[in-house]
Design a protein around this motif. Structure first.
Motif, PDB file in Angstrom:
ATOM      1  N   PRO A  39      42.765  43.381  37.377  1.00  0.00           N
ATOM      2  CA  PRO A  39      42.283  43.879  36.081  1.00  0.00           C
ATOM      3  C   PRO A  39      41.109  44.822  36.294  1.00  0.00           C
ATOM      4  N   PRO A  40      40.959  45.806  35.431  1.00  0.00           N
ATOM      5  CA  PRO A  40      39.820  46.713  35.581  1.00  0.00           C
ATOM      6  C   PRO A  40      38.506  45.970  35.339  1.00  0.00           C
ATOM      7  N   ALA A  41      37.459  46.457  35.971  1.00  0.00           N
ATOM      8  CA  ALA A  41      36.132  45.871  35.765  1.00  0.00           C
ATOM      9  C   ALA A  41      35.751  46.044  34.295  1.00  0.00           C
ATOM     10  N   PRO A  42      35.380  44.964  33.620  1.00  0.00           N
ATOM     11  CA  PRO A  42      35.083  45.038  32.183  1.00  0.00           C
ATOM     12  C   PRO A  42      34.116  46.146  31.762  1.00  0.00           C
ATOM     13  N   PRO A  43      33.012  46.367  32.480  1.00  0.00           N
ATOM     14  CA  PRO A  43      32.101  47.405  31.995  1.00  0.00           C
ATOM     15  C   PRO A  43      32.593  48.835  32.230  1.00  0.00           C
ATOM     16  N   ARG A  44      33.701  48.992  32.970  1.00  0.00           N
ATOM     17  CA  ARG A  44      34.160  50.327  33.308  1.00  0.00           C
ATOM     18  C   ARG A  44      35.246  50.870  32.389  1.00  0.00           C
ATOM     19  N   GLU A  61      36.613  37.719  25.090  1.00  0.00           N
ATOM     20  CA  GLU A  61      37.431  36.743  25.816  1.00  0.00           C
ATOM     21  C   GLU A  61      38.244  37.394  26.937  1.00  0.00           C
ATOM     22  N   LEU A  62      38.880  38.521  26.677  1.00  0.00           N
ATOM     23  CA  LEU A  62      39.660  39.189  27.726  1.00  0.00           C
ATOM     24  C   LEU A  62      38.778  39.653  28.871  1.00  0.00           C
ATOM     25  N   ALA A  63      37.660  40.244  28.560  1.00  0.00           N
ATOM     26  CA  ALA A  63      36.744  40.709  29.606  1.00  0.00           C
ATOM     27  C   ALA A  63      36.252  39.531  30.450  1.00  0.00           C
ATOM     28  N   ARG A  64      35.964  38.405  29.807  1.00  0.00           N
ATOM     29  CA  ARG A  64      35.503  37.222  30.530  1.00  0.00           C
ATOM     30  C   ARG A  64      36.594  36.715  31.475  1.00  0.00           C
ATOM     31  N   LEU A  65      37.819  36.628  30.980  1.00  0.00           N
ATOM     32  CA  LEU A  65      38.926  36.157  31.810  1.00  0.00           C
ATOM     33  C   LEU A  65      39.234  37.136  32.944  1.00  0.00           C
ATOM     34  N   ALA A  66      39.146  38.427  32.660  1.00  0.00           N
ATOM     35  CA  ALA A  66      39.387  39.435  33.697  1.00  0.00           C
ATOM     36  C   ALA A  66      38.349  39.335  34.809  1.00  0.00           C
ATOM     37  N   GLU A  67      37.111  39.113  34.439  1.00  0.00           N
ATOM     38  CA  GLU A  67      36.054  38.979  35.449  1.00  0.00           C
ATOM     39  C   GLU A  67      36.296  37.753  36.315  1.00  0.00           C
ATOM     40  N   LEU A  68      36.723  36.650  35.715  1.00  0.00           N
ATOM     41  CA  LEU A  68      37.049  35.452  36.502  1.00  0.00           C
ATOM     42  C   LEU A  68      38.186  35.727  37.474  1.00  0.00           C
ATOM     43  N   GLU A  69      39.208  36.429  37.000  1.00  0.00           N
ATOM     44  CA  GLU A  69      40.345  36.755  37.857  1.00  0.00           C
ATOM     45  C   GLU A  69      39.924  37.670  39.002  1.00  0.00           C
ATOM     46  N   ARG A  70      39.089  38.646  38.708  1.00  0.00           N
ATOM     47  CA  ARG A  70      38.605  39.556  39.757  1.00  0.00           C
ATOM     48  C   ARG A  70      37.803  38.790  40.814  1.00  0.00           C
ATOM     49  N   ARG A  71      36.971  37.847  40.375  1.00  0.00           N
ATOM     50  CA  ARG A  71      36.175  37.047  41.315  1.00  0.00           C
ATOM     51  C   ARG A  71      37.066  36.198  42.207  1.00  0.00           C
ATOM     52  N   ARG A  72      38.090  35.559  41.599  1.00  0.00           N
ATOM     53  CA  ARG A  72      39.015  34.728  42.390  1.00  0.00           C
ATOM     54  C   ARG A  72      39.717  35.550  43.452  1.00  0.00           C
ATOM     55  N   GLU A  73      40.158  36.744  43.084  1.00  0.00           N
ATOM     56  CA  GLU A  73      40.822  37.619  44.052  1.00  0.00           C
ATOM     57  C   GLU A  73      39.877  38.003  45.184  1.00  0.00           C
ATOM     58  N   LEU A  74      38.644  38.315  44.851  1.00  0.00           N
ATOM     59  CA  LEU A  74      37.659  38.672  45.861  1.00  0.00           C
ATOM     60  C   LEU A  74      37.393  37.496  46.791  1.00  0.00           C
ATOM     61  N   GLU A  75      37.224  36.311  46.218  1.00  0.00           N
ATOM     62  CA  GLU A  75      36.999  35.117  47.038  1.00  0.00           C
ATOM     63  C   GLU A  75      38.189  34.844  47.947  1.00  0.00           C
TER      64      GLU A  75
END
Length: 81
Positions: A39-44, A61-75
């Motif tokens: 997902p794209p970075a929410p602030p971008r 809500e979507l931005a929050r969930l997208a950020e969680l998904e991005r973090r999981r992928e990075l981890e």
């Protein structure tokens, strides 16, 4: 992506409707829903506001969930190196 799929189904919409509302290609939506593309970075981007409006999802809500998904992928990527 699960929330988006669920809301599309509940509202009897499809990926084409979502792509038109978000002003992106159907391919882009498909790749994001299948997690081939993160997902794209929410602030971008303002894509979350467009999707949220179509799917009637609470603001942020979507931005929050997208950020969680991005973090999981990075981890996951960091853990495999």
């Amino acid at each position: 992506s699960l929330l988006i799929r669920q809301r599309l189904s509940e509202l009897d919409l499809d990926q084409k409707d979502l792509a038109e509302a978000a002003r992106v290609t159907e391919s882009d939506i498909s790749q994001r829903l299948t997690r081939k593309k993160p997902p794209p970075a929410p602030p971008r981007t303002d894509i979350y506001d467009k999707i949220r409006a179509l799917l009637r999802i609470p603001s942020g809500e979507l931005a929050r969930l997208a950020e969680l998904e991005r973090r999981r992928e990075l981890e996951k990527r960091i853990g495999t190196q």
